[in-house]
Design a protein around this motif. Structure first.
Motif, PDB file in Angstrom:
ATOM      1  N   LEU A 186       0.613  -1.176   0.307  1.00  0.00           N
ATOM      2  CA  LEU A 186       0.105   0.021  -0.009  1.00  0.00           C
ATOM      3  C   LEU A 186       1.085   1.340   0.471  1.00  0.00           C
ATOM      4  N   TRP A 187       2.203   0.681   0.655  1.00  0.00           N
ATOM      5  CA  TRP A 187       3.346   2.050   0.703  1.00  0.00           C
ATOM      6  C   TRP A 187       3.538   2.287  -1.037  1.00  0.00           C
ATOM      7  N   ASP A 188       3.754   1.989  -1.728  1.00  0.00           N
ATOM      8  CA  ASP A 188       3.831   0.814  -3.139  1.00  0.00           C
ATOM      9  C   ASP A 188       2.309   1.593  -3.863  1.00  0.00           C
ATOM     10  N   PHE A 189       1.612   1.708  -3.392  1.00  0.00           N
ATOM     11  CA  PHE A 189       0.845   2.517  -4.075  1.00  0.00           C
ATOM     12  C   PHE A 189       0.462   3.490  -3.688  1.00  0.00           C
ATOM     13  N   GLN A 190       0.295   4.037  -2.771  1.00  0.00           N
ATOM     14  CA  GLN A 190      -0.003   4.976  -2.941  1.00  0.00           C
ATOM     15  C   GLN A 190       1.223   6.105  -3.415  1.00  0.00           C
ATOM     16  N   ALA A 191       2.098   5.648  -3.770  1.00  0.00           N
ATOM     17  CA  ALA A 191       3.248   6.392  -4.301  1.00  0.00           C
ATOM     18  C   ALA A 191       3.025   6.895  -5.013  1.00  0.00           C
ATOM     19  N   ASN A 192       2.684   5.379  -6.194  1.00  0.00           N
ATOM     20  CA  ASN A 192       2.502   5.178  -7.537  1.00  0.00           C
ATOM     21  C   ASN A 192       0.809   6.351  -7.788  1.00  0.00           C
ATOM     22  N   ILE A 193       0.224   6.777  -7.038  1.00  0.00           N
ATOM     23  CA  ILE A 193      -0.706   7.490  -7.412  1.00  0.00           C
ATOM     24  C   ILE A 193      -0.248   8.823  -6.688  1.00  0.00           C
ATOM     25  N   ASP A 194       0.328   9.397  -6.066  1.00  0.00           N
ATOM     26  CA  ASP A 194       1.081  10.360  -6.206  1.00  0.00           C
ATOM     27  C   ASP A 194       1.796  10.854  -6.962  1.00  0.00           C
ATOM     28  N   GLY A 195       2.432   9.871  -7.596  1.00  0.00           N
ATOM     29  CA  GLY A 195       3.491  10.258  -8.617  1.00  0.00           C
ATOM     30  C   GLY A 195       2.068  10.857  -9.889  1.00  0.00           C
ATOM     31  N   ALA A 196       1.414   9.831 -10.332  1.00  0.00           N
ATOM     32  CA  ALA A 196       0.486  10.555 -11.078  1.00  0.00           C
ATOM     33  C   ALA A 196      -0.795  11.527 -11.181  1.00  0.00           C
ATOM     34  N   GLN A 197      -0.714  11.658  -9.747  1.00  0.00           N
ATOM     35  CA  GLN A 197      -1.652  13.091  -9.199  1.00  0.00           C
ATOM     36  C   GLN A 197      -0.539  13.826  -9.625  1.00  0.00           C
ATOM     37  N   LYS A 198       0.179  14.502  -9.749  1.00  0.00           N
ATOM     38  CA  LYS A 198       1.901  15.231  -9.398  1.00  0.00           C
ATOM     39  C   LYS A 198       1.259  15.533 -11.290  1.00  0.00           C
ATOM     40  N   ILE A 199       1.706  14.433 -12.387  1.00  0.00           N
ATOM     41  CA  ILE A 199       1.933  15.114 -13.259  1.00  0.00           C
ATOM     42  C   ILE A 199       0.264  15.037 -13.557  1.00  0.00           C
ATOM     43  N   VAL A 200      -0.798  14.916 -13.664  1.00  0.00           N
ATOM     44  CA  VAL A 200      -1.319  15.835 -13.719  1.00  0.00           C
ATOM     45  C   VAL A 200      -1.951  16.795 -13.517  1.00  0.00           C
ATOM     46  N   ALA A 201      -1.719  17.553 -12.116  1.00  0.00           N
ATOM     47  CA  ALA A 201      -1.759  18.206 -11.651  1.00  0.00           C
ATOM     48  C   ALA A 201      -0.668  19.525 -11.685  1.00  0.00           C
ATOM     49  N   LEU A 202       0.303  18.885 -12.945  1.00  0.00           N
ATOM     50  CA  LEU A 202       1.152  20.386 -13.818  1.00  0.00           C
ATOM     51  C   LEU A 202      -0.037  20.391 -15.098  1.00  0.00           C
ATOM     52  N   VAL A 203      -0.520  19.439 -15.613  1.00  0.00           N
ATOM     53  CA  VAL A 203      -0.427  19.777 -16.633  1.00  0.00           C
ATOM     54  C   VAL A 203      -2.123  20.496 -16.603  1.00  0.00           C
ATOM     55  N   GLU A 204      -2.587  20.340 -15.538  1.00  0.00           N
ATOM     56  CA  GLU A 204      -4.387  20.438 -15.535  1.00  0.00           C
ATOM     57  C   GLU A 204      -4.181  21.552 -16.083  1.00  0.00           C
ATOM     58  N   PRO A 205      -4.394  22.757 -16.195  1.00  0.00           N
ATOM     59  CA  PRO A 205      -4.808  24.234 -16.394  1.00  0.00           C
ATOM     60  C   PRO A 205      -4.537  23.649 -18.321  1.00  0.00           C
ATOM     61  N   LEU A 206      -3.303  23.001 -18.745  1.00  0.00           N
ATOM     62  CA  LEU A 206      -3.785  23.117 -20.307  1.00  0.00           C
ATOM     63  C   LEU A 206      -5.287  22.150 -20.592  1.00  0.00           C
ATOM     64  N   VAL A 207      -5.427  20.573 -19.678  1.00  0.00           N
ATOM     65  CA  VAL A 207      -6.164  20.069 -20.071  1.00  0.00           C
ATOM     66  C   VAL A 207      -7.637  20.578 -20.038  1.00  0.00           C
ATOM     67  N   SER A 208      -7.764  21.175 -18.887  1.00  0.00           N
ATOM     68  CA  SER A 208      -8.536  21.899 -18.400  1.00  0.00           C
ATOM     69  C   SER A 208      -9.236  22.978 -19.803  1.00  0.00           C
ATOM     70  N   LYS A 209      -8.329  23.220 -20.090  1.00  0.00           N
ATOM     71  CA  LYS A 209      -8.715  23.973 -21.365  1.00  0.00           C
ATOM     72  C   LYS A 209      -9.292  23.175 -23.033  1.00  0.00           C
ATOM     73  N   GLU A 210      -9.021  21.691 -23.412  1.00  0.00           N
ATOM     74  CA  GLU A 210      -9.144  21.304 -23.928  1.00  0.00           C
ATOM     75  C   GLU A 210     -10.061  20.047 -23.659  1.00  0.00           C
ATOM     76  N   ASP A 211     -10.509  19.646 -22.611  1.00  0.00           N
ATOM     77  CA  ASP A 211     -11.544  18.648 -22.245  1.00  0.00           C
ATOM     78  C   ASP A 211     -11.168  18.709 -20.376  1.00  0.00           C
ATOM     79  N   PRO A 212     -12.896  19.607 -20.078  1.00  0.00           N
ATOM     80  CA  PRO A 212     -12.527  20.250 -19.078  1.00  0.00           C
ATOM     81  C   PRO A 212     -13.108  18.625 -17.939  1.00  0.00           C
ATOM     82  N   ALA A 213     -14.221  17.965 -18.991  1.00  0.00           N
ATOM     83  CA  ALA A 213     -14.485  16.801 -18.298  1.00  0.00           C
ATOM     84  C   ALA A 213     -14.434  15.492 -17.701  1.00  0.00           C
ATOM     85  N   LEU A 214     -12.351  15.879 -18.672  1.00  0.00           N
ATOM     86  CA  LEU A 214     -11.374  14.878 -18.367  1.00  0.00           C
ATOM     87  C   LEU A 214     -10.834  14.499 -17.111  1.00  0.00           C
TER      88      LEU A 214
END
Lengths: 273, 440
Positions: A186-214
């Motif tokens: 579960l430590w690794d599980f959370q770490a993988n999720i955290d790493g993915a969330q970081k990437i999403v957070a960084l591109v979120e403003p750009l993705v929001s412009k293209e596909d806010p529902a996503l």
């Protein structure tokens, strides 16, 4: 100066990997998020090196209890930045391969890294004979630190890393196969999720412009996964994997698979090929 | 049960009894002629139609067994394949010879088809009966090959091992599982239907109780296509959705097969191996959920072909040869694309050609609740090191590795063919070992 050079390199990589006129996102828009991602990755690797030192020191000192306690927290840093670490497949094999990847399983001479030491600590319940493996692990993560410092992060690899981390979770974390001796999955599980969330957070403003529902679906699913994992948090980290109830395991499977599906569209949404 | 439902039960029961009676009455008719049976089934409809055996004239297709080479290597691949790997339990060379003769006799019968002997029903039957009282050949081939482990001191074969035959070792992306690897002897079954392969395997297992111990097996299939007369043949698709085998050498070209597939007399190999072939078998899981979540253009650049047509980039059809000389930077076809690494299409690559004969496998569900499916890879070549091993080394580190995981298989040597009724599988090997042991 250093940043400027890095910036120029990233820009060159960006223009090379761009498919023209698919998305409204301009290549320049991605420069800052990718630069920020590299800073994040380097920060995690610095912590990885520091925590691995403490872990391997405990192993070498023969302090079994301390080594066991430091195993999971040391490797979570690796798990958060796996998409970048995996770019160096020789090091990834040396640092994070599992017994299954070796024909003689735990007995294989080329089975090294975190899971080999995990096997000694948790399955054989001793630090005996782990000294050379500890030295090698520390040398390998230090090498990783050097190599990542000199790396131009390919934008499509960084963005696709979010999906890659969820694929990791879906194919091996959710089954409890990753940390089979320590059951610290579960430590690794959370770490993988955290790493993915970081990437999403960084591109979120750009993705929001293209596909806010996503973005909304993705964030909702992250929240669901985080919520279930939070139930298993302890003062020091996480409960062992066997504590995960069957109902929660199934409740995690849906959002994890949906995230893997949705995050696989990030690259296309941002016009990356 | 509600009152409303009640009358339904007697009706349904009566109806199924009626259908049962009709089916019973039809049974003799169906046994007398396939066409009559089929018409009667269609007329009766209902549950008799549902459970009627699917019909096809292809069950009578037959491949020749006797010849210079074993069947099932250059024979066109039918829809269903099965490989079964065994440990040999025979105690000595005489026992091994007896095993080879039994395999020869069973293979000859199963490939020809016919009626198994009928025994006193107080005893177990000679045949499992799963194909009915008359065994139909159904295009079956059985190919026998030997693993390196057979050439140890048990049978005095140490001096007779084919020179390139070794125990398969891990490549960089492999996660070999001992229980799906290696073996003293491997049987490859190919036919039109999985049931025919299973029938043949059960026949051989039943006839070799003291000499073969089943180690692992894997079944596979390839998708069947409607005939397209006048159009070029298309390669079957694998579970990645790509055509697999587009660059395979023409198995109808005997001269080419002599060069690529068959060990030649006079080669730097033990004389008994002439007419045989090295066989590489690999069980390769595909992470299909992940693959299905990968952008199409990424899939295509990883493989190096257009997914729909199978054409290489810059080409129009599957058969087109990619022009890598005109694309040295990998702008059109990535330098690490699967097909470019596997066959760079230069003079050097000509030395490494292999004949592939793969099937797709599907095995249930992984611990992570994902589909366990992929490729039952089989390839034949005259020189294992120059063929499969060299090609696989070139593929090491390819981007496709993220989506595949080889976990089993082994290296084997397919014996030379059985010439006629007086010959048997492995005769040249047994004789060579006998004469070398006499001389030493």
């Amino acid at each position: 100066m250093k940043f400027k050079r890095q910036f120029a390199l990233s820009l060159a990589a960006l223009s090379a990997s761009f498919a023209p006129a698919i998305a409204a996102v301009s290549p320049l828009d991605l420069v800052q998020p990718i630069a920020d991602y590299k800073i994040y990755v380097q920060g995690k690797i610095d912590t990885l090196v520091k925590d691995t030192k403490a872990f391997t020191d405990a192993v070498k000192a023969g302090d079994l209890a301390k080594a066991k306690a430091l195993y999971a927290p040391a490797r979570v840093n690796y798990e958060t930045i796996e998409p970048i670490a995996e770019l160096f497949s020789d090091l990834d094999g040396a640092i994070d391969s599992r017994a299954d990847d070796h024909e003689q399983k735990e007995k294989s001479a080329d089975f090294t890294g975190f899971h080999r030491i995990e096997y000694g600590l948790f399955s054989q319940n001793t630090t005996d004979g782990l000294g050379p493996l500890a030295d090698k692990l520390y040398a390998d993560v230090t090498d990783l630190q050097k190599r990542v410092a000199g790396l131009t992060v390919p934008p499509e690899k960084a963005v696709d890393g979010a999906a890659g981390l969820l694929e990791e979770v879906a194919s091996s974390k959710i089954s409890g196969e990753e940390d089979r001796y320590s059951h610290t999955d579960l430590w690794d599980f959370q770490a993988n999720i955290d790493g993915a969330q970081k990437i999403v957070a960084l591109v979120e403003p750009l993705v929001s412009k293209e596909d806010p529902a996503l973005i909304k679906t993705v964030n909702d699913n992250f929240a669901t996964v985080d919520g279930i994992l939070a139930k298993y948090k302890t003062a020091d980290g996480f409960e062992t994997y066997d504590k995960l109830s069957d109902a929660d395991r199934k409740a995690l499977a849906g959002p994890v698979t949906a995230l893997a599906e949705d995050l696989s569209k990030l690259r296309g949404t941002l016009g990356l090929s | 049960m509600t009152a409303k439902d009640k009358p339904a039960l007697p009706n349904a029961t009566r109806r199924s009894i009626l259908i049962g009676a009709v089916a019973g009455a039809l049974a003799p008719t169906m046994a007398t002629g396939a066409s009559g049976g089929s018409a009667a089934t269609a007329a009766s409809g209902g549950s008799a139609g549902v459970t009627a055996a699917p019909e096809s004239d292809s069950v009578h297709q037959r491949q020749p067994f006797y010849g210079e080479h074993q069947p099932g290597i250059v024979t066109p691949r039918p829809a269903a394949g099965l490989v079964a790997s065994f440990d040999v339990l025979a105690q000595n060379r005489a026992g091994l010879e007896r095993l080879f003769k039994t395999l020869t006799e069973r293979t000859a019968f199963l490939m020809a088809g016919g009626t198994p002997p009928s025994l006193d029903p107080k005893f177990p039957a000679a045949d499992s009966g799963i194909l009915g009282p008359v065994v139909t050949p159904d295009n079956l081939t059985i190919t026998t090959s030997l693993g390196a482990s057979l050439f140890d001191d048990r049978f005095g074969l140490q001096g007779s091992r084919p020179r390139r035959l070794s125990r398969m070792t891990s490549f960089s992306n492999d996660a070999l599982q001992e229980e799906f690897c290696h073996g003293d002897l491997l049987l490859q079954f190919c036919s039109n239907t999985p049931d025919t392969n299973i029938h043949a395997l059960r026949d051989i297992v039943k006839n070799t109780p003291d000499s073969l111990l089943l180690r692992w097996k894997q079944e596979g299939s390839v998708p069947v296509r409607p005939p397209s007369p006048g159009k070029p043949k298309e390669s079957a698709r694998n579970f990645l959705g790509f055509r697999d085998g587009s660059a395979n050498p023409d198995s109808g070209n005997a001269e080419m097969m002599d060069e690529i597939v068959w060990v030649q007399a006079g080669a730097d190999e033990p004389a008994w191996t002439a007419g045989g072939s090295y066989q590489a078998v690999r069980l390769i899981r595909n992470f299909v959920e992940r693959w299905d979540r990968t952008p199409l253009q990424e899939q295509q650049s990883i493989i190096g072909r257009d997914k729909a047509s199978g054409a290489p980039f810059g080409g129009a059809t599957e058969a087109d040869v990619p022009n890598y000389a005109g694309d040295p930077q990998g702008k059109l076809t990535r330098l690490d694309a699967h097909i470019r690494l596997a066959n760079p299409r230069d003079a050097e690559a000509q030395k490494h050609l292999i004949l592939r004969r793969p099937f797709n496998y599907s095995n249930g569900v992984s611990k992570a609740n994902q589909m366990d499916m992929g490729l039952l890879f089989i390839a034949y070549q005259a020189d294992l090191e120059r063929g499969f091993i060299a090609v696989q080394k070139r593929l090491s580190g390819e981007p496709l590795e993220e989506y595949i995981k080889p976990f089993g298989g082994g290296y084997f040597f397919a014996l030379p063919g059985v010439r006629d009724e007086n010959d048997y599988l492995g005769r040249a090997l047994i004789e060579a070992a006998a004469s070398s042991n006499t001389h030493s």
